[in-house]
Scaffold this motif. Structure first.
Motif: not given
Length: 410
Positions: A63-64, A69-73, A117-126, A351-358
């Motif tokens: 969930i986290v 992924n979406i927000v940080e991308g 693990d949850s907090v870790y996932m926030i930073f990992l997805n950065m 392609q303009r939203t590549a990070a978010k979509d990837l």
């Protein structure tokens, strides 16, 4: 802007090296933790409920991770700074993961493990979403298979080398947590130093409106048929892989009945076999994909290999079968990882939203790492560990079927 084929005359080696080292240094620690050291930690804290505890941790992490992924991308796509769009995120994420892993190693209750693990996932997805977007940022279409292969080399070394490294610390897990934390800390800075991303301060950025918010922070909705087939195909295959590897330690102890030095030896041997076979496939599959201008066929073959290899341990619980599993699935994962990123980039809706979509596509990676243990925990409760392997085989086969129906890519 993404270079065209006529603008990029040589393989972007610097980009490939940065990606390979970056993914190695974040993925190795992550899978060493969730595949080896954290299951051992949970088994020590709450042995009677260890499979359910891992499933709970995985559910919360999914969930986290999906939101992150979406927000940080999306924020990465819109970042304008003297250090570029991706660098501030991958460096900040590395520092955050370092702190989280150090805390994780001190946990003495299940709720602390889940929170860590949850907090870790926030930073990992950065790190994860912006780093993958570099392929789209800096690689012309004709070299994407090659650069995806280089990325997959780092991915394979991290995926299997991380578990192998972590296995050496089973007798001394607290030291293992520290070593993996330091590796995570290096991921972003090492990649950033090699990439030397240029300033984006003068890059245009659209004002925040409902449309730009939708484009940058919401699942895409236009020209997305192939995109979502790739997403769910990838998710099914990754879930198949992690349905087994996420419970590898428990499979070896409770299904194959290994313990002590034999357990450590088999964890290391399986990881070594999978790493070597995956790396060998990574070296060739991407460049061949570029030369033949094909993406789907190698990914489909890879998925079939993963399905066959995943089923093998259902035939017997003798230790040798796990080595056979490692060979077949290692070959399949090496081929899959080396071409799949190139396929993903070619089905992007914008392609303009590549990070978010990837980043959303990367949910399939994280989602597989999360859903695999959840599905396995459920099947273990119903039929025992022998049910994990047919489950993984079916999931991989479903992924192959979804990727087969992609139209845009050969």
């Amino acid at each position: 802007m993404t270079p065209r084929d006529d603008q990029q005359h040589r393989v972007p080696v610097r980009t490939g090296v940065a990606l390979a080292l970056g993914v190695l240094l974040w993925l190795g620690p992550y899978l060493g933790l969730v595949g080896v050291l954290v299951p051992q930690q949970v088994a020590r804290i709450d042995p009677a409920n260890k499979t359910g505890d891992i499933a709970l941790m995985s559910t919360v992490a999914m969930i986290v991770s999906t939101i992150a992924n979406i927000v940080e991308g999306g924020l990465s796509d819109r970042t304008r700074s003297r250090w570029g769009r991706r660098t501030p995120w991958i460096v900040a994420g590395s520092v955050g993961t370092f702190v989280c892993v150090l805390f994780w190693g001190q946990c003495s209750a299940v709720w602390q493990v889940v929170l860590s693990d949850s907090v870790y996932m926030i930073f990992l997805n950065m790190i994860v979403a912006p780093l993958i977007a570099v392929i789209a940022d800096r690689t012309a279409p004709k070299y994407r298979g090659t650069i995806s292969s280089v990325y997959a080399l780092g991915n394979s070394a991290g995926q299997y080398g991380g578990q192998m490294l972590a296995s050496f610390f089973l007798p001394m897990p607290k030291i293992g947590f520290v070593v993996l934390a330091v590796m995570s800390l290096l991921s972003g800075p090492v990649a950033a130093l090699i990439l030397r991303e240029g300033s984006t301060k003068n890059m245009p950025v659209s004002p925040v409106t409902w449309k730009t918010f939708s484009d940058n922070f919401v699942f895409p909705t236009h020209h997305v048929r192939d995109y979502y087939l790739a997403l769910f195909g990838k998710l099914s295959i990754q879930t198949a892989s992690f349905a087994i590897s996420g419970y590898q330690l428990y499979i070896l102890t409770d299904y194959v009945m290994l313990k002590g030095n034999a357990l450590q030896t088999y964890v290391s041997a399986i990881s070594m076999i999978m790493m070597v076979t995956a790396i060998v496939m990574c070296i060739g599959a991407g460049p061949v994909s570029d030369k033949l201008h094909i993406r789907k066929v190698p990914v489909i073959i890879a998925g079939l290999l993963i399905a066959v290899g995943s089923f093998l341990p259902a035939l017997t619980n003798r230790p040798f079968i796990m080595l056979a599993y490692a060979v077949v699935v290692g070959i399949g994962m090496g081929m899959f990882n080396s071409v799949d990123q190139a396929l993903n980039i070619e089905v992007l809706p914008d392609q303009r939203t590549a990070a978010k979509d990837l980043g959303i596509l990367n949910i399939a990676n994280n989602g597989g790492q999360v859903l695999g243990p959840i599905f396995s925990a459920a099947i273990i409760k119903i039929v025992g560990y022998s049910g994990v392997f047919p489950l993984a085989a079916v999931l991989a086969a479903v992924g192959v079927c979804l990727i087969f129906f992609i139209r845009k890519v050969k």
